[in-house]
Design a protein around this motif. Structure first.
Motif, mmCIF file in Angstrom:
data_model
loop_
_atom_site.group_PDB
_atom_site.id
_atom_site.type_symbol
_atom_site.label_atom_id
_atom_site.label_comp_id
_atom_site.label_asym_id
_atom_site.label_seq_id
_atom_site.Cartn_x
_atom_site.Cartn_y
_atom_site.Cartn_z
ATOM 1 N N THR A 126 0.816 -1.210 0.000
ATOM 2 C CA THR A 126 0.000 0.000 0.000
ATOM 3 C C THR A 126 0.850 1.260 0.000
ATOM 4 O OG1 THR A 126 -1.760 -1.135 1.200
ATOM 5 C CG2 THR A 126 -1.799 1.267 1.236
ATOM 6 N N ILE A 127 1.896 1.271 0.802
ATOM 7 C CA ILE A 127 2.691 2.492 0.956
ATOM 8 C C ILE A 127 3.396 2.872 -0.340
ATOM 9 C CG2 ILE A 127 4.909 1.504 1.683
ATOM 10 C CD1 ILE A 127 4.936 3.637 3.908
ATOM 11 N N THR A 128 3.560 1.914 -1.241
ATOM 12 C CA THR A 128 4.175 2.213 -2.540
ATOM 13 C C THR A 128 3.302 3.150 -3.352
ATOM 14 O OG1 THR A 128 5.120 -0.012 -2.518
ATOM 15 C CG2 THR A 128 5.171 1.171 -4.607
ATOM 16 N N TYR A 129 2.002 2.976 -3.268
ATOM 17 C CA TYR A 129 1.096 3.697 -4.158
ATOM 18 C C TYR A 129 0.771 5.109 -3.701
ATOM 19 C CZ TYR A 129 0.418 -0.835 -6.347
ATOM 20 O OH TYR A 129 0.620 -2.022 -6.984
ATOM 21 N N LEU A 184 -13.500 12.509 -16.128
ATOM 22 C CA LEU A 184 -13.985 12.038 -14.839
ATOM 23 C C LEU A 184 -14.819 10.770 -14.997
ATOM 24 C CD1 LEU A 184 -14.935 15.484 -13.254
ATOM 25 C CD2 LEU A 184 -12.768 14.235 -13.141
ATOM 26 N N MET A 185 -15.504 10.636 -16.143
ATOM 27 C CA MET A 185 -16.276 9.419 -16.398
ATOM 28 C C MET A 185 -15.360 8.201 -16.515
ATOM 29 S SD MET A 185 -19.026 10.828 -19.208
ATOM 30 C CE MET A 185 -19.688 9.203 -19.565
ATOM 31 N N LEU A 186 -14.177 8.389 -17.072
ATOM 32 C CA LEU A 186 -13.254 7.280 -17.241
ATOM 33 C C LEU A 186 -12.450 6.991 -15.972
ATOM 34 C CD1 LEU A 186 -11.880 7.953 -20.848
ATOM 35 C CD2 LEU A 186 -13.350 6.070 -20.112
ATOM 36 N N PHE A 187 -12.563 7.868 -14.986
ATOM 37 C CA PHE A 187 -11.813 7.657 -13.746
ATOM 38 C C PHE A 187 -12.210 6.342 -13.075
ATOM 39 C CE2 PHE A 187 -11.130 8.036 -9.182
ATOM 40 C CZ PHE A 187 -9.846 8.546 -9.111
ATOM 41 N N ALA A 246 -7.335 -1.935 -9.707
ATOM 42 C CA ALA A 246 -7.524 -2.920 -8.645
ATOM 43 C C ALA A 246 -7.303 -4.340 -9.163
ATOM 44 C CB ALA A 246 -8.925 -2.791 -8.048
ATOM 45 N N THR A 247 -7.821 -4.631 -10.355
ATOM 46 C CA THR A 247 -7.669 -5.987 -10.899
ATOM 47 C C THR A 247 -6.241 -6.253 -11.350
ATOM 48 O OG1 THR A 247 -8.448 -5.191 -13.067
ATOM 49 C CG2 THR A 247 -10.075 -6.177 -11.604
ATOM 50 N N ILE A 248 -5.640 -5.295 -12.064
ATOM 51 C CA ILE A 248 -4.292 -5.518 -12.597
ATOM 52 C C ILE A 248 -3.265 -5.680 -11.483
ATOM 53 C CG2 ILE A 248 -2.367 -4.267 -13.651
ATOM 54 C CD1 ILE A 248 -4.042 -3.520 -15.888
ATOM 55 N N TYR A 249 -3.238 -4.734 -10.561
ATOM 56 C CA TYR A 249 -2.209 -4.786 -9.527
ATOM 57 C C TYR A 249 -2.450 -5.935 -8.555
ATOM 58 C CZ TYR A 249 -0.355 -0.390 -11.215
ATOM 59 O OH TYR A 249 0.216 0.582 -11.994
ATOM 60 N N GLY A 250 -3.719 -6.272 -8.350
ATOM 61 C CA GLY A 250 -3.994 -7.438 -7.525
ATOM 62 C C GLY A 250 -3.430 -8.695 -8.156
ATOM 63 N N LEU A 251 -3.659 -8.848 -9.463
ATOM 64 C CA LEU A 251 -3.123 -10.018 -10.169
ATOM 65 C C LEU A 251 -1.602 -9.980 -10.228
ATOM 66 C CD1 LEU A 251 -5.746 -10.207 -13.061
ATOM 67 C CD2 LEU A 251 -5.446 -11.875 -11.216
ATOM 68 N N ALA A 252 -1.039 -8.789 -10.423
ATOM 69 C CA ALA A 252 0.419 -8.676 -10.519
ATOM 70 C C ALA A 252 1.100 -9.064 -9.215
ATOM 71 C CB ALA A 252 0.807 -7.246 -10.899
ATOM 72 N N ASN A 253 0.540 -8.600 -8.123
ATOM 73 C CA ASN A 253 1.173 -8.839 -6.827
ATOM 74 C C ASN A 253 0.847 -10.207 -6.232
ATOM 75 O OD1 ASN A 253 2.573 -6.323 -6.420
ATOM 76 N ND2 ASN A 253 0.603 -5.345 -6.062
ATOM 77 N N PHE A 254 -0.316 -10.752 -6.588
ATOM 78 C CA PHE A 254 -0.761 -11.956 -5.888
ATOM 79 C C PHE A 254 -0.880 -13.195 -6.765
ATOM 80 C CE2 PHE A 254 -2.147 -8.524 -3.105
ATOM 81 C CZ PHE A 254 -1.764 -9.006 -1.859
ATOM 82 N N THR A 255 -0.614 -13.097 -8.061
ATOM 83 C CA THR A 255 -0.666 -14.305 -8.892
ATOM 84 C C THR A 255 0.258 -15.404 -8.365
ATOM 85 O OG1 THR A 255 -1.414 -13.196 -10.909
ATOM 86 C CG2 THR A 255 -0.204 -15.253 -11.197
ATOM 87 N N ILE A 305 -4.083 8.316 -11.591
ATOM 88 C CA ILE A 305 -4.405 8.443 -10.167
ATOM 89 C C ILE A 305 -5.513 7.446 -9.821
ATOM 90 C CG2 ILE A 305 -5.490 9.947 -8.457
ATOM 91 C CD1 ILE A 305 -3.933 12.278 -9.733
ATOM 92 N N GLY A 306 -6.484 7.312 -10.724
ATOM 93 C CA GLY A 306 -7.524 6.307 -10.540
ATOM 94 C C GLY A 306 -6.956 4.904 -10.527
ATOM 95 N N THR A 307 -6.055 4.612 -11.482
ATOM 96 C CA THR A 307 -5.450 3.284 -11.563
ATOM 97 C C THR A 307 -4.722 2.921 -10.279
ATOM 98 O OG1 THR A 307 -5.188 3.416 -13.966
ATOM 99 C CG2 THR A 307 -3.771 1.867 -12.800
ATOM 100 N N ASN A 308 -3.920 3.835 -9.790
ATOM 101 C CA ASN A 308 -3.111 3.530 -8.613
ATOM 102 C C ASN A 308 -3.904 3.598 -7.322
ATOM 103 O OD1 ASN A 308 -0.365 3.020 -9.736
ATOM 104 N ND2 ASN A 308 -0.745 5.021 -10.640
ATOM 105 N N SER A 309 -5.012 4.326 -7.326
ATOM 106 C CA SER A 309 -5.932 4.235 -6.191
ATOM 107 C C SER A 309 -6.521 2.831 -6.137
ATOM 108 C CB SER A 309 -7.049 5.273 -6.322
ATOM 109 O OG SER A 309 -6.523 6.584 -6.289
ATOM 110 N N GLY A 310 -6.815 2.276 -7.319
ATOM 111 C CA GLY A 310 -7.251 0.891 -7.377
ATOM 112 C C GLY A 310 -6.158 -0.048 -6.916
ATOM 113 N N GLY A 311 -4.905 0.323 -7.213
ATOM 114 C CA GLY A 311 -3.786 -0.485 -6.750
ATOM 115 C C GLY A 311 -3.734 -0.552 -5.232
ATOM 116 N N ILE A 312 -4.019 0.574 -4.579
ATOM 117 C CA ILE A 312 -4.058 0.587 -3.112
ATOM 118 C C ILE A 312 -5.143 -0.355 -2.610
ATOM 119 C CG2 ILE A 312 -4.602 1.991 -1.102
ATOM 120 C CD1 ILE A 312 -3.255 4.334 -2.449
ATOM 121 N N ALA A 313 -6.318 -0.268 -3.235
ATOM 122 C CA ALA A 313 -7.423 -1.134 -2.818
ATOM 123 C C ALA A 313 -7.062 -2.607 -2.987
ATOM 124 C CB ALA A 313 -8.681 -0.800 -3.617
ATOM 125 N N SER A 314 -6.328 -2.912 -4.071
ATOM 126 C CA SER A 314 -6.017 -4.317 -4.368
ATOM 127 C C SER A 314 -5.171 -4.972 -3.292
ATOM 128 C CB SER A 314 -5.290 -4.417 -5.719
ATOM 129 O OG SER A 314 -3.948 -3.960 -5.620
#
Length: 512
Positions: free
Chosen positions: A96-99, A291-294, A302-311, A421-430
């Motif tokens: 988490t602290i990375t993001y 903002l719609m694409l955020f 969330a999906t990408i970083y979750g898979l990257a870190n936990f596969t 920023i949206g992508t990496n916020s998802g990374g934190i959630a992941s």
């Protein structure tokens, strides 16, 4: 008309036009800029030169970035947690602290890139985070690891937005996703390469008294530093300064970019863009599509970083040994690499991002659903192919969709940073989703919902862009009736006005 469309206004040197006053007229396209002086042979030659020069460099940048940020998953399997006496919760905190600094650095670095030049900012970031990555191999406490992860995020934060911005400077809007996919798909290779590399590095366990997980960080970080130093001499700042093109090729290529609503605002010297905070703020006030694409960016992160870190952890939880786990992470990422390239080719060919995004999201959703409702280990491993393929192919589509629809430079730089920023916020959630091994039911349910939400958002954005384009086509018809094709100096349809207003010009057609 919807309120958001009806209130749109276009500000030209002498008048203001509002969509409220525009009657319904026949549809007309926006490709009216003359391109008679573009030699297709010269243009093709210049494009190929840039492809073979630029894509390998930035692809390697991103491979190293992704590798150095996610190799902690492989180090975990190799003994990181045991050596530092870490709990699973502490491991999630380290991720988490990375993001956090990663997110904070995205917009500032994107705004600085035009002033300092990509030839300075990108290699410098690579060198700095490579040093930090290698330092992770020297930590002897959990808190030392946290410090390294913080600075790793700070120095890497501007890279992906910077690369996306650089690609939007060098390539036409509907030639960008294939190049982006070629660059981004190295994340698939990074996942595969990381597993193979970690498998090989484990043989160094104990060499010179250094644990195998430490070698993972030291060797990968050291190579990153060396590559960053070498590229100081090769990264170009813009098509105007790239040295591999002849003068004829450079002029032809820059002219083609300008006629395609691509590149920098000052590519041909028609409009010299000056930085202003009002232009940055305009993205928040009159670019609702950003903002719609955020939300899709957040879900995809969330999906990408979750898979990257936990596969590796997921595969290991299926009952495989640590060594075999590293090898089994390779095939799903390799499959993703192929699909990303193919889907990007057709997305560029048909100038359509939304349909591609929807298909990718549904593929990922199918994978998560399969994993959720099956207890068969082989089926669950097969589901990873769908999850990784869909999620990873989604990223190039979202990134180019966002960059395609925002102009000029500083406005686009801001939009690109907001997306990530949206992508990496998802990374934190992941980092907090995968807490219930071995089946990770909670994470799978959430990622299934996120994937379906991405598909829904993509369809909604398609509808929105089509409505905007239809309204703008009627505006153009009305302007032509009243003022004609006024392409002269100061005219409403001049190249300078197009570059000044960017996506706010009525001729600009949004990519759906």
């Amino acid at each position: 008309m919807s309120p958001s469309v009806r209130s749109e206004k276009f500000h030209f040197p002498s008048r203001e036009y509002s969509l409220d006053a525009i009657p319904s007229l026949s549809v007309r396209g926006n490709g009216d800029v003359p391109v008679s002086h573009i030699d297709p042979k010269v243009l093709r030659r210049a494009t190929l030169k840039i492809d073979f020069y630029l894509i390998p460099i930035i692809g390697m940048f991103y491979l190293l970035s992704f590798l150095d940020r996610t190799n902690i998953g492989n180090a975990r399997i190799a003994g990181l947690e045991t050596s530092l006496n870490m709990s699973p919760k502490q491991f999630s905190i380290a991720l988490t602290i990375t993001y956090v600094p990663y997110i904070l650095m995205e917009l500032p670095m994107n705004l600085l890139m035009k002033r300092l030049g990509a030839n300075v900012t990108l290699p410098l970031m690579v060198i700095l985070w490579g040093i930090v990555c290698a330092c992770q191999g020297a930590v002897h406490s959990y808190y030392g690891l946290l410090v390294c992860r913080f600075f790793l995020g700070a120095f890497e934060g501007g890279l992906f937005p910077g690369i996306t911005l650089l690609l939007s400077i060098f390539y036409k809007r509907h030639a960008m996703q294939l190049r982006f996919a070629l660059m981004f798909s190295v994340t698939s290779l990074a996942g595969a390469f990381s597993g193979l590399l970690a498998f090989g590095i484990r043989d160094l366990n104990g060499q010179y008294g250094i644990s195998g997980w430490r070698w993972v960080f030291i060797l990968e970080g050291g190579f990153t530093v060396a590559f960053g130093l070498a590229t100081f001499f090769f990264v170009p700042a813009s098509p105007k300064t790239i040295k591999i093109l002849t003068e004829e090729e450079r002029q032809t290529y820059c002219r083609d970019l300008a006629y395609d609503w691509s590149g920098d605002a000052d590519t041909l010297g028609t409009y010299l863009e000056v930085f202003s905070w009002s232009e940055v703020a305009s993205v928040f006030t009159d670019a609702p599509h950003v903002l719609m694409l955020f939300l899709p960016f957040f879900f995809n992160g969330a999906t990408i970083y979750g898979l990257a870190n936990f596969t590796p952890t997921i595969v290991n939880a299926l009952g495989h040994s640590a060594n075999y786990t590293q090898l089994l992470t390779v095939p799903p990422f390799a499959c993703s690499f192929v699909f990303s390239i193919v889907s990007a080719y057709f997305s560029d060919k048909y100038k359509n991002r939304g349909v591609t995004a929807t298909i990718c999201a549904l593929i990922a959703a199918a994978g998560f659903a399969l994993f959720l409702f099956s207890n068969d280990k082989d089926v669950n491993y097969g589901a990873l192919f769908l999850q990784i393929t869909g999620a990873y192919a989604m990223a190039p589509c979202l990134s180019t969709w966002n960059a395609n629809n925002v102009q000029p430079h500083y406005r686009r730089a801001t939009a690109v940073a907001i997306g990530y920023i949206g992508t990496n916020s998802g990374g934190i959630a992941s980092t907090w989703l995968f807490t219930d091994p071995p089946h990770f039911r909670k994470a799978t349910r959430i990622n299934l919902v996120f994937s379906l939400a991405m598909a829904t958002c993509a369809v909604g954005t398609i509808i929105y862009f089509r409505a905007r384009n239809a309204q703008r086509q009627r505006v153009v018809q009305r302007l032509v009736q009243i003022h004609g094709d006024d392409t002269g100096v100061g005219g409403w349809d001049s190249l300078a006005e197009r570059k000044r207003l960017g996506d706010r010009h009525p001729r600009f057609e949004f990519t759906t």
